[in-house]
Design a protein around this motif. Structure first.
Motif, PDB file in Angstrom:
ATOM      1  N   THR A 264      -4.874   4.678  12.233  1.00 31.25           N
ATOM      2  CA  THR A 264      -3.726   5.574  12.168  1.00 31.25           C
ATOM      3  C   THR A 264      -4.201   7.020  12.021  1.00 31.25           C
ATOM      4  O   THR A 264      -5.388   7.281  11.786  1.00 31.25           O
ATOM      5  N   GLU A 265      -3.273   7.929  12.130  1.00 31.66           N
ATOM      6  CA  GLU A 265      -3.559   9.302  11.761  1.00 31.66           C
ATOM      7  C   GLU A 265      -3.837   9.357  10.255  1.00 31.66           C
ATOM      8  O   GLU A 265      -3.439   8.443   9.515  1.00 31.66           O
ATOM      9  N   PRO A 266      -4.520  10.383   9.759  1.00 33.41           N
ATOM     10  CA  PRO A 266      -4.738  10.488   8.310  1.00 33.41           C
ATOM     11  C   PRO A 266      -3.402  10.583   7.567  1.00 33.41           C
ATOM     12  O   PRO A 266      -2.502  11.328   7.962  1.00 33.41           O
ATOM     13  N   LEU A 267      -3.274   9.798   6.513  1.00 30.08           N
ATOM     14  CA  LEU A 267      -2.062   9.816   5.702  1.00 30.08           C
ATOM     15  C   LEU A 267      -2.178  10.878   4.615  1.00 30.08           C
ATOM     16  O   LEU A 267      -3.282  11.230   4.189  1.00 30.08           O
ATOM     17  N   PRO A 268      -1.049  11.369   4.113  1.00 33.16           N
ATOM     18  CA  PRO A 268      -1.102  12.242   2.938  1.00 33.16           C
ATOM     19  C   PRO A 268      -1.817  11.518   1.797  1.00 33.16           C
ATOM     20  O   PRO A 268      -1.629  10.301   1.616  1.00 33.16           O
ATOM     21  N   PRO A 269      -2.653  12.219   1.037  1.00 36.39           N
ATOM     22  CA  PRO A 269      -3.466  11.552   0.000  1.00 36.39           C
ATOM     23  C   PRO A 269      -2.655  10.686  -0.951  1.00 36.39           C
ATOM     24  O   PRO A 269      -3.075   9.568  -1.289  1.00 36.39           O
ATOM     25  N   GLU A 270      -1.491  11.163  -1.372  1.00 37.34           N
ATOM     26  CA  GLU A 270      -0.711  10.385  -2.330  1.00 37.34           C
ATOM     27  C   GLU A 270      -0.165   9.107  -1.697  1.00 37.34           C
ATOM     28  O   GLU A 270      -0.066   8.061  -2.351  1.00 37.34           O
ATOM     29  N   GLN A 271       0.178   9.154  -0.407  1.00 37.06           N
ATOM     30  CA  GLN A 271       0.658   7.956   0.271  1.00 37.06           C
ATOM     31  C   GLN A 271      -0.475   6.954   0.464  1.00 37.06           C
ATOM     32  O   GLN A 271      -0.302   5.758   0.221  1.00 37.06           O
ATOM     33  N   ALA A 272      -1.634   7.439   0.878  1.00 32.36           N
ATOM     34  CA  ALA A 272      -2.782   6.555   1.062  1.00 32.36           C
ATOM     35  C   ALA A 272      -3.156   5.891  -0.259  1.00 32.36           C
ATOM     36  O   ALA A 272      -3.410   4.679  -0.319  1.00 32.36           O
ATOM     37  N   GLN A 273      -3.192   6.664  -1.327  1.00 36.85           N
ATOM     38  CA  GLN A 273      -3.581   6.134  -2.629  1.00 36.85           C
ATOM     39  C   GLN A 273      -2.620   5.066  -3.105  1.00 36.85           C
ATOM     40  O   GLN A 273      -3.010   4.108  -3.789  1.00 36.85           O
ATOM     41  N   ALA A 274      -1.335   5.178  -2.753  1.00 38.17           N
ATOM     42  CA  ALA A 274      -0.324   4.233  -3.215  1.00 38.17           C
ATOM     43  C   ALA A 274      -0.385   2.897  -2.482  1.00 38.17           C
ATOM     44  O   ALA A 274       0.144   1.890  -2.971  1.00 38.17           O
ATOM     45  N   LEU A 275      -1.011   2.840  -1.318  1.00 35.17           N
ATOM     46  CA  LEU A 275      -1.005   1.610  -0.530  1.00 35.17           C
ATOM     47  C   LEU A 275      -1.851   0.513  -1.158  1.00 35.17           C
ATOM     48  O   LEU A 275      -1.418  -0.645  -1.252  1.00 35.17           O
ATOM     49  N   ILE A 276      -3.084   0.845  -1.536  1.00 32.78           N
ATOM     50  CA  ILE A 276      -4.039  -0.166  -1.993  1.00 32.78           C
ATOM     51  C   ILE A 276      -4.760   0.373  -3.228  1.00 32.78           C
ATOM     52  O   ILE A 276      -5.404   1.424  -3.155  1.00 32.78           O
ATOM     53  N   ARG A 277      -4.667  -0.347  -4.344  1.00 31.22           N
ATOM     54  CA  ARG A 277      -5.316   0.112  -5.565  1.00 31.22           C
ATOM     55  C   ARG A 277      -6.832   0.213  -5.362  1.00 31.22           C
ATOM     56  O   ARG A 277      -7.476  -0.724  -4.875  1.00 31.22           O
ATOM     57  N   GLY A 278      -7.383   1.340  -5.758  1.00 32.47           N
ATOM     58  CA  GLY A 278      -8.820   1.532  -5.675  1.00 32.47           C
ATOM     59  C   GLY A 278      -9.367   1.614  -4.266  1.00 32.47           C
ATOM     60  O   GLY A 278     -10.575   1.548  -4.069  1.00 32.47           O
ATOM     61  N   ARG A 279      -8.467   1.704  -3.268  1.00 31.45           N
ATOM     62  CA  ARG A 279      -8.885   1.777  -1.853  1.00 31.45           C
ATOM     63  C   ARG A 279      -9.721   0.560  -1.450  1.00 31.45           C
ATOM     64  O   ARG A 279     -10.613   0.651  -0.611  1.00 31.45           O
ATOM     65  N   ALA A 280      -9.417  -0.599  -2.029  1.00 26.92           N
ATOM     66  CA  ALA A 280     -10.150  -1.824  -1.711  1.00 26.92           C
ATOM     67  C   ALA A 280      -9.928  -2.224  -0.252  1.00 26.92           C
ATOM     68  O   ALA A 280      -8.911  -1.895   0.359  1.00 26.92           O
ATOM     69  N   ALA A 281     -10.888  -2.957   0.306  1.00 26.76           N
ATOM     70  CA  ALA A 281     -10.680  -3.610   1.597  1.00 26.76           C
ATOM     71  C   ALA A 281      -9.787  -4.829   1.377  1.00 26.76           C
ATOM     72  O   ALA A 281      -9.760  -5.407   0.287  1.00 26.76           O
ATOM     73  N   VAL A 282      -9.059  -5.245   2.413  1.00 23.06           N
ATOM     74  CA  VAL A 282      -8.097  -6.338   2.288  1.00 23.06           C
ATOM     75  C   VAL A 282      -8.245  -7.279   3.478  1.00 23.06           C
ATOM     76  O   VAL A 282      -8.451  -6.838   4.616  1.00 23.06           O
ATOM     77  N   CYS A 283      -8.099  -8.578   3.211  1.00 23.96           N
ATOM     78  CA  CYS A 283      -8.028  -9.574   4.287  1.00 23.96           C
ATOM     79  C   CYS A 283      -7.145 -10.713   3.808  1.00 23.96           C
ATOM     80  O   CYS A 283      -7.213 -11.121   2.644  1.00 23.96           O
ATOM     81  N   ASP A 284      -6.286 -11.238   4.708  1.00 19.05           N
ATOM     82  CA  ASP A 284      -5.464 -12.380   4.315  1.00 19.05           C
ATOM     83  C   ASP A 284      -6.213 -13.683   4.557  1.00 19.05           C
ATOM     84  O   ASP A 284      -7.324 -13.691   5.091  1.00 19.05           O
ATOM     85  N   THR A 285      -5.612 -14.788   4.144  1.00 20.41           N
ATOM     86  CA  THR A 285      -6.276 -16.089   4.225  1.00 20.41           C
ATOM     87  C   THR A 285      -5.841 -16.892   5.441  1.00 20.41           C
ATOM     88  O   THR A 285      -6.167 -18.080   5.547  1.00 20.41           O
ATOM     89  N   ASN A 286      -5.112 -16.298   6.365  1.00 21.23           N
ATOM     90  CA  ASN A 286      -4.657 -17.000   7.559  1.00 21.23           C
ATOM     91  C   ASN A 286      -5.821 -17.262   8.506  1.00 21.23           C
ATOM     92  O   ASN A 286      -6.881 -16.623   8.429  1.00 21.23           O
ATOM     93  N   PHE A 287      -5.618 -18.176   9.438  1.00 25.31           N
ATOM     94  CA  PHE A 287      -6.631 -18.403  10.473  1.00 25.31           C
ATOM     95  C   PHE A 287      -6.701 -17.190  11.399  1.00 25.31           C
ATOM     96  O   PHE A 287      -7.775 -16.683  11.704  1.00 25.31           O
ATOM     97  N   MET A 288      -5.550 -16.712  11.853  1.00 24.20           N
ATOM     98  CA  MET A 288      -5.475 -15.474  12.638  1.00 24.20           C
ATOM     99  C   MET A 288      -5.308 -14.326  11.644  1.00 24.20           C
ATOM    100  O   MET A 288      -4.202 -13.914  11.311  1.00 24.20           O
ATOM    101  N   ILE A 289      -6.422 -13.835  11.155  1.00 26.62           N
ATOM    102  CA  ILE A 289      -6.387 -12.937  10.004  1.00 26.62           C
ATOM    103  C   ILE A 289      -5.960 -11.519  10.384  1.00 26.62           C
ATOM    104  O   ILE A 289      -6.148 -11.071  11.509  1.00 26.62           O
ATOM    105  N   ASP A 290      -5.370 -10.838   9.404  1.00 31.51           N
ATOM    106  CA  ASP A 290      -5.250  -9.383   9.401  1.00 31.51           C
ATOM    107  C   ASP A 290      -6.254  -8.865   8.380  1.00 31.51           C
ATOM    108  O   ASP A 290      -6.341  -9.396   7.260  1.00 31.51           O
TER     109      ASP A 290
END
Length: 428
Positions: A264-290
């Motif tokens: 995506t385009e760069p998000l405003p810092p406060e919006q980016a910070q609110a999405l994921i605590r600690g800016r962790a990487a994320v993956c779901d447990t599905n076979f067709m993963i996101d």
């Protein structure tokens, strides 16, 4: 580079966000070294560094340029473990599987150590969220985290209470989650370029645009390119999904699967910070993963959608955009600035495939999306084996693999069947 692969890498945010050094020269003429490595990605560069530390002379032959394949295009997720921990446990047994798991954990520590030792500025962030999209999958995730602690002794993993999931990731999609304090993410191309620079400084000879066309086996291995040849005591084939015919029937044990990422385009810092605590990487447990994460400049890098066909990033971008909006509805109208893809080398049992095709010719393949950290240890294990200490390498060589029936012509069929089967399982 063919037109299809040009389209896959042309609009990579990773490439757009770095300045590559001048390209390495192509191999010209004859060269004799102790070890010749095919592939200048993570595993080849890691092995080269480890071998130089043990006093071997090393040449690396790359068909394109450093980190042109998965090492320069992947999701940047630095993970412990394997794509299928159960396969490793079932085939090796608890004690040996624990040893293999510990090697994978050491791979994350090795990456951290190399970043520090070589001063690689690759936006390293610690923290990883495994997330579940249903109550059943949340229960499966809790079972997995218990196995990680009880069977493998892995303490950095912790369950997140259902009521607290939204405090960790601001998405309505997930009902279960676990946090891994050791795993995390990096800018993968910056890391690979840093490894290449360290290898050059250590005395490794790197050659770009030097595809290997033929290998002559014997007490000395001779690898031929269009304009030269390298003769060596040992060889390592570390081309992964781009191996072609160099491994013969052994290469048929992986399926090259295309995966895609949007930025995506760069998000405003406060919006980016609110999405994921600690800016962790994320993956779901599905076979067709996101899988997704925040970049250092506040973009969401969102990946998934696999195919073995001809579809390119432009064709898959609408699907990825829709999935991004499903995870974060608040980003439904955010601009997408980059879209790219690459090949993942997947084995049938989704376990890594390390071995030998001759007493002095080693190969590494089958990282199945878990290669950012594990490739570093794979290179170290090969170097140990070449230096006469093969115990850890042979632990992985014990894993049994099968070739995909029908060869490359049936890859699309097998992938479609596998996807359909697992999608049905996820609906149950």
């Amino acid at each position: 580079m063919n037109a299809r692969e040009t389209a896959m890498v042309a609009h990579s945010w990773y490439e757009a966000s770095v300045t590559r050094p001048p390209a390495d020269a192509a191999l010209q003429g004859a060269l004799d070294v102790d070890v010749c490595i095919v592939g200048a990605g993570y595993s080849g560069l890691s092995a080269a560094l480890e071998l130089r530390q043990r006093g071997f002379s090393v040449a690396v032959l790359e068909a394109e340029q450093v980190a042109w394949g998965a090492s320069g295009r992947n999701g940047g997720q630095v993970l412990v473990g394997f794509a299928n921990d159960d396969t490793v446990l079932r085939q090796l047994g608890p004690a040996a599987a624990r040893q293999a798991w510990d090697i994978s954990v050491a791979g994350v520590h090795l990456l951290h150590a190399r970043v520090a030792r070589y001063g690689i500025d690759c936006d390293l962030v610690r923290g990883y969220l495994h997330v579940a999209t249903s109550a059943r999958k949340a229960e499966g995730l809790r079972h997995w985290t218990a196995q990680m602690r009880d069977t493998f002794g892995y303490d950095p993993i912790s369950d997140i209470a259902p009521k607290d999931v939204r405090n960790w990731i601001d998405s309505p999609r997930y009902v279960g989650a676990a946090h891994d304090a050791l795993s995390g993410h990096i800018h993968p191309l910056k890391y690979a370029l840093g490894l290449a620079d360290a290898a050059r400084q250590a005395g490794v000879q790197l050659f770009a645009h030097s595809a290997v066309s033929r290998i002559e086996h014997g007490p000395l291995v001779t690898l031929h390119t269009a304009q030269g040849r390298v003769r060596s005591r040992f060889a390592l084939i570390a081309a992964n999904a781009y191996v072609g015919q160099l491994l013969g029937k052994t290469g048929a044990r992986i399926m090259p699967v295309r995966s895609f990422i949007i930025a995506t385009e760069p998000l405003p810092p406060e919006q980016a910070q609110a999405l994921i605590r600690g800016r962790a990487a994320v993956c779901d447990t599905n076979f067709m993963i996101d899988y997704f994460r925040l970049s250092a400049d506040g973009r969401v890098l969102f990946g998934g959608r696999v195919t073995s066909g001809n579809a390119g990033p432009d064709a898959l971008m609408p699907s990825l955009r829709a999935r991004l909006a499903g995870v974060f509805p608040q980003l439904a109208h955010v601009a997408i600035t980059h879209a790219w893809g690459g090949l993942v080398d997947v084995t049938m049992n989704r376990a890594p495939d390390f071995g030998r095709i001759a007493p002095n010719v080693y190969y590494l393949q089958g990282f199945c999306g878990h290669g950012v950290a594990l490739t570093g240890m794979a290179g170290q294990l090969v170097a140990e084996a070449i230096a006469g200490q093969a115990e850890r390498f042979d632990l992985f060589a014990r894993l049994q693999h099968h070739r995909y029936p029908g060869g490359p012509g049936l890859h699309s069929t097998w992938l479609r069947l596998g996807v359909a089967y697992n999608q049905l399982k996820e609906l149950v």
